[in-house]
Every structure is written in structure tokens, then in C-alpha cells.
Write a protein that holds these residues in place. Structure first.
Motif, PDB file in Angstrom:
ATOM      1  N   SER A 111     -34.212  -2.249  58.140  1.00 37.09           N
ATOM      2  CA  SER A 111     -34.710  -1.171  57.285  1.00 37.09           C
ATOM      3  C   SER A 111     -33.984   0.144  57.592  1.00 37.09           C
ATOM      4  O   SER A 111     -33.635   0.901  56.682  1.00 37.09           O
ATOM      5  CB  SER A 111     -36.218  -1.006  57.486  1.00 37.09           C
ATOM      6  OG  SER A 111     -36.708   0.027  56.679  1.00 37.09           O
ATOM      7  N   TYR A 112     -33.757   0.415  58.867  1.00 33.90           N
ATOM      8  CA  TYR A 112     -33.026   1.621  59.258  1.00 33.90           C
ATOM      9  C   TYR A 112     -31.583   1.576  58.738  1.00 33.90           C
ATOM     10  O   TYR A 112     -31.070   2.568  58.221  1.00 33.90           O
ATOM     11  CB  TYR A 112     -33.050   1.785  60.776  1.00 33.90           C
ATOM     12  CG  TYR A 112     -32.297   2.989  61.255  1.00 33.90           C
ATOM     13  CD1 TYR A 112     -32.777   4.272  61.005  1.00 33.90           C
ATOM     14  CD2 TYR A 112     -31.102   2.860  61.943  1.00 33.90           C
ATOM     15  CE1 TYR A 112     -32.085   5.391  61.436  1.00 33.90           C
ATOM     16  CE2 TYR A 112     -30.405   3.970  62.374  1.00 33.90           C
ATOM     17  CZ  TYR A 112     -30.904   5.230  62.119  1.00 33.90           C
ATOM     18  OH  TYR A 112     -30.202   6.335  62.540  1.00 33.90           O
ATOM     19  N   ILE A 113     -30.937   0.434  58.861  1.00 32.25           N
ATOM     20  CA  ILE A 113     -29.572   0.272  58.335  1.00 32.25           C
ATOM     21  C   ILE A 113     -29.562   0.518  56.831  1.00 32.25           C
ATOM     22  O   ILE A 113     -28.667   1.184  56.302  1.00 32.25           O
ATOM     23  CB  ILE A 113     -29.018  -1.126  58.679  1.00 32.25           C
ATOM     24  CG1 ILE A 113     -28.771  -1.237  60.183  1.00 32.25           C
ATOM     25  CG2 ILE A 113     -27.751  -1.439  57.893  1.00 32.25           C
ATOM     26  CD1 ILE A 113     -28.532  -2.650  60.681  1.00 32.25           C
ATOM     27  N   ASN A 114     -30.571   0.021  56.133  1.00 29.82           N
ATOM     28  CA  ASN A 114     -30.681   0.243  54.694  1.00 29.82           C
ATOM     29  C   ASN A 114     -30.836   1.726  54.367  1.00 29.82           C
ATOM     30  O   ASN A 114     -30.280   2.216  53.383  1.00 29.82           O
ATOM     31  CB  ASN A 114     -31.842  -0.564  54.124  1.00 29.82           C
ATOM     32  CG  ASN A 114     -31.845  -0.590  52.622  1.00 29.82           C
ATOM     33  OD1 ASN A 114     -30.792  -0.687  51.997  1.00 29.82           O
ATOM     34  ND2 ASN A 114     -33.017  -0.502  52.036  1.00 29.82           N
ATOM     35  N   SER A 115     -31.568   2.461  55.179  1.00 30.94           N
ATOM     36  CA  SER A 115     -31.727   3.900  54.937  1.00 30.94           C
ATOM     37  C   SER A 115     -30.399   4.630  55.136  1.00 30.94           C
ATOM     38  O   SER A 115     -30.102   5.588  54.410  1.00 30.94           O
ATOM     39  CB  SER A 115     -32.820   4.498  55.824  1.00 30.94           C
ATOM     40  OG  SER A 115     -32.432   4.548  57.175  1.00 30.94           O
TER      41      SER A 115
ATOM     42  N   ILE B  86     -23.020  -0.480  53.264  1.00 29.39           N
ATOM     43  CA  ILE B  86     -23.504  -1.199  54.445  1.00 29.39           C
ATOM     44  C   ILE B  86     -24.571  -2.157  53.940  1.00 29.39           C
ATOM     45  O   ILE B  86     -25.547  -1.731  53.323  1.00 29.39           O
ATOM     46  CB  ILE B  86     -24.113  -0.249  55.486  1.00 29.39           C
ATOM     47  CG1 ILE B  86     -23.152   0.886  55.835  1.00 29.39           C
ATOM     48  CG2 ILE B  86     -24.518  -1.022  56.736  1.00 29.39           C
ATOM     49  CD1 ILE B  86     -23.802   2.014  56.607  1.00 29.39           C
ATOM     50  N   THR B  87     -24.396  -3.448  54.168  1.00 31.11           N
ATOM     51  CA  THR B  87     -25.367  -4.433  53.697  1.00 31.11           C
ATOM     52  C   THR B  87     -25.650  -5.464  54.781  1.00 31.11           C
ATOM     53  O   THR B  87     -24.758  -5.861  55.524  1.00 31.11           O
ATOM     54  CB  THR B  87     -24.867  -5.169  52.435  1.00 31.11           C
ATOM     55  OG1 THR B  87     -23.626  -5.820  52.734  1.00 31.11           O
ATOM     56  CG2 THR B  87     -24.649  -4.219  51.282  1.00 31.11           C
ATOM     57  N   VAL B  88     -26.915  -5.862  54.872  1.00 33.48           N
ATOM     58  CA  VAL B  88     -27.306  -6.980  55.723  1.00 33.48           C
ATOM     59  C   VAL B  88     -27.399  -8.184  54.801  1.00 33.48           C
ATOM     60  O   VAL B  88     -28.139  -8.174  53.824  1.00 33.48           O
ATOM     61  CB  VAL B  88     -28.651  -6.716  56.425  1.00 33.48           C
ATOM     62  CG1 VAL B  88     -29.102  -7.954  57.182  1.00 33.48           C
ATOM     63  CG2 VAL B  88     -28.536  -5.519  57.361  1.00 33.48           C
ATOM     64  N   ASN B  89     -26.629  -9.231  55.115  1.00 31.10           N
ATOM     65  CA  ASN B  89     -26.500 -10.352  54.197  1.00 31.10           C
ATOM     66  C   ASN B  89     -27.042 -11.679  54.730  1.00 31.10           C
ATOM     67  O   ASN B  89     -27.323 -12.581  53.954  1.00 31.10           O
ATOM     68  CB  ASN B  89     -25.032 -10.526  53.802  1.00 31.10           C
ATOM     69  CG  ASN B  89     -24.497  -9.285  53.119  1.00 31.10           C
ATOM     70  OD1 ASN B  89     -25.150  -8.717  52.261  1.00 31.10           O
ATOM     71  ND2 ASN B  89     -23.316  -8.846  53.504  1.00 31.10           N
ATOM     72  N   ILE B  90     -27.165 -11.812  56.030  1.00 28.22           N
ATOM     73  CA  ILE B  90     -27.672 -13.053  56.619  1.00 28.22           C
ATOM     74  C   ILE B  90     -28.670 -12.681  57.716  1.00 28.22           C
ATOM     75  O   ILE B  90     -28.379 -11.824  58.555  1.00 28.22           O
ATOM     76  CB  ILE B  90     -26.535 -13.914  57.210  1.00 28.22           C
ATOM     77  CG1 ILE B  90     -25.554 -14.336  56.121  1.00 28.22           C
ATOM     78  CG2 ILE B  90     -27.097 -15.129  57.938  1.00 28.22           C
ATOM     79  CD1 ILE B  90     -24.324 -15.071  56.641  1.00 28.22           C
TER      80      ILE B  90
ATOM     81  N   ILE C  42     -26.433 -10.470  60.237  1.00 24.94           N
ATOM     82  CA  ILE C  42     -25.030 -10.096  60.063  1.00 24.94           C
ATOM     83  C   ILE C  42     -24.978  -9.006  59.020  1.00 24.94           C
ATOM     84  O   ILE C  42     -25.589  -9.119  57.953  1.00 24.94           O
ATOM     85  CB  ILE C  42     -24.180 -11.306  59.630  1.00 24.94           C
ATOM     86  CG1 ILE C  42     -24.209 -12.365  60.735  1.00 24.94           C
ATOM     87  CG2 ILE C  42     -22.746 -10.881  59.315  1.00 24.94           C
ATOM     88  CD1 ILE C  42     -23.515 -13.659  60.361  1.00 24.94           C
ATOM     89  N   LEU C  43     -24.273  -7.950  59.346  1.00 25.17           N
ATOM     90  CA  LEU C  43     -24.106  -6.878  58.383  1.00 25.17           C
ATOM     91  C   LEU C  43     -22.632  -6.697  58.070  1.00 25.17           C
ATOM     92  O   LEU C  43     -21.759  -7.099  58.840  1.00 25.17           O
ATOM     93  CB  LEU C  43     -24.726  -5.572  58.863  1.00 25.17           C
ATOM     94  CG  LEU C  43     -24.171  -4.903  60.116  1.00 25.17           C
ATOM     95  CD1 LEU C  43     -23.091  -3.900  59.765  1.00 25.17           C
ATOM     96  CD2 LEU C  43     -25.289  -4.224  60.849  1.00 25.17           C
ATOM     97  N   GLU C  44     -22.391  -6.117  56.917  1.00 29.74           N
ATOM     98  CA  GLU C  44     -21.024  -5.848  56.485  1.00 29.74           C
ATOM     99  C   GLU C  44     -20.921  -4.371  56.163  1.00 29.74           C
ATOM    100  O   GLU C  44     -21.813  -3.793  55.542  1.00 29.74           O
ATOM    101  CB  GLU C  44     -20.682  -6.670  55.242  1.00 29.74           C
ATOM    102  CG  GLU C  44     -19.281  -6.381  54.728  1.00 29.74           C
ATOM    103  CD  GLU C  44     -18.982  -7.110  53.437  1.00 29.74           C
ATOM    104  OE1 GLU C  44     -17.916  -7.731  53.369  1.00 29.74           O
ATOM    105  OE2 GLU C  44     -19.807  -7.044  52.514  1.00 29.74           O
TER     106      GLU C  44
END
Length: 79
Positions: A19-23, A45-49, A66-68
């Protein structure tokens, strides 16, 4: 899982980090830097797996994701 209050649920903490990465991704989308030479003019920045847990009645001890990151260089090269 009947004693969940005594354990540490790794998926719960992983979801907080996701959630923090998404923000951060939303912030970069709104505030740049931007480069209109690209179809997507901002860094992404996306979390995909996401993976974790092994049964419905066991507090998960691990959570992996895993994020990209695809970034726009803030400092253009001047020739």
C-alpha cells in the motif's frame, strides 16, 4: 490461527508495504518528473506478484512480492 493475536502475520505487514509503494506511485504520477517524449510520461512503480501463506489455519510467516520500477530520468542529457 485461533491464536492469531499472539503471532505476526507476514501478509498483513506485506500488504501495508505494498500500500505504501502504491502511494509513492500515485505521488510520482501526479507530481513527476515528466517526460512527454514517452507514451507514459511519468515513472511507474507496480507490485505484480504476491505470494505468502500455506494454509487457511496457519498464521503466515512469510510474504514475498515482486515490484517493477520504470523511471523517467530527472536529469536530461544535454548534447
Amino acid at each position: 490461527s485461533s491464536l492469531a493475536f499472539e503471532g505476526c502475520n507476514a501478509i498483513e505487514y506485506g500488504s501495508r508495504l505494498i500500500s505504501y509503494i502504491n502511494s509513492i506511485a500515485r505521488y510520482v504520477k501526479e507530481n513527476g518528473p515528466f517526460d512527454d517524449d514517452f507514451d507514459c510520461p511519468f515513472s511507474t512503480i507496480t507490485v505484480n506478484i504476491v505470494s505468502g501463506g500455506n494454509a487457511t489455519n496457519v498464521i503466515p510467516g512469510g510474504c514475498e512480492f515482486i515490484l517493477e520500477v520504470r523511471y523517467i530520468n530527472q536529469f536530461p542529457i544535454v548534447n
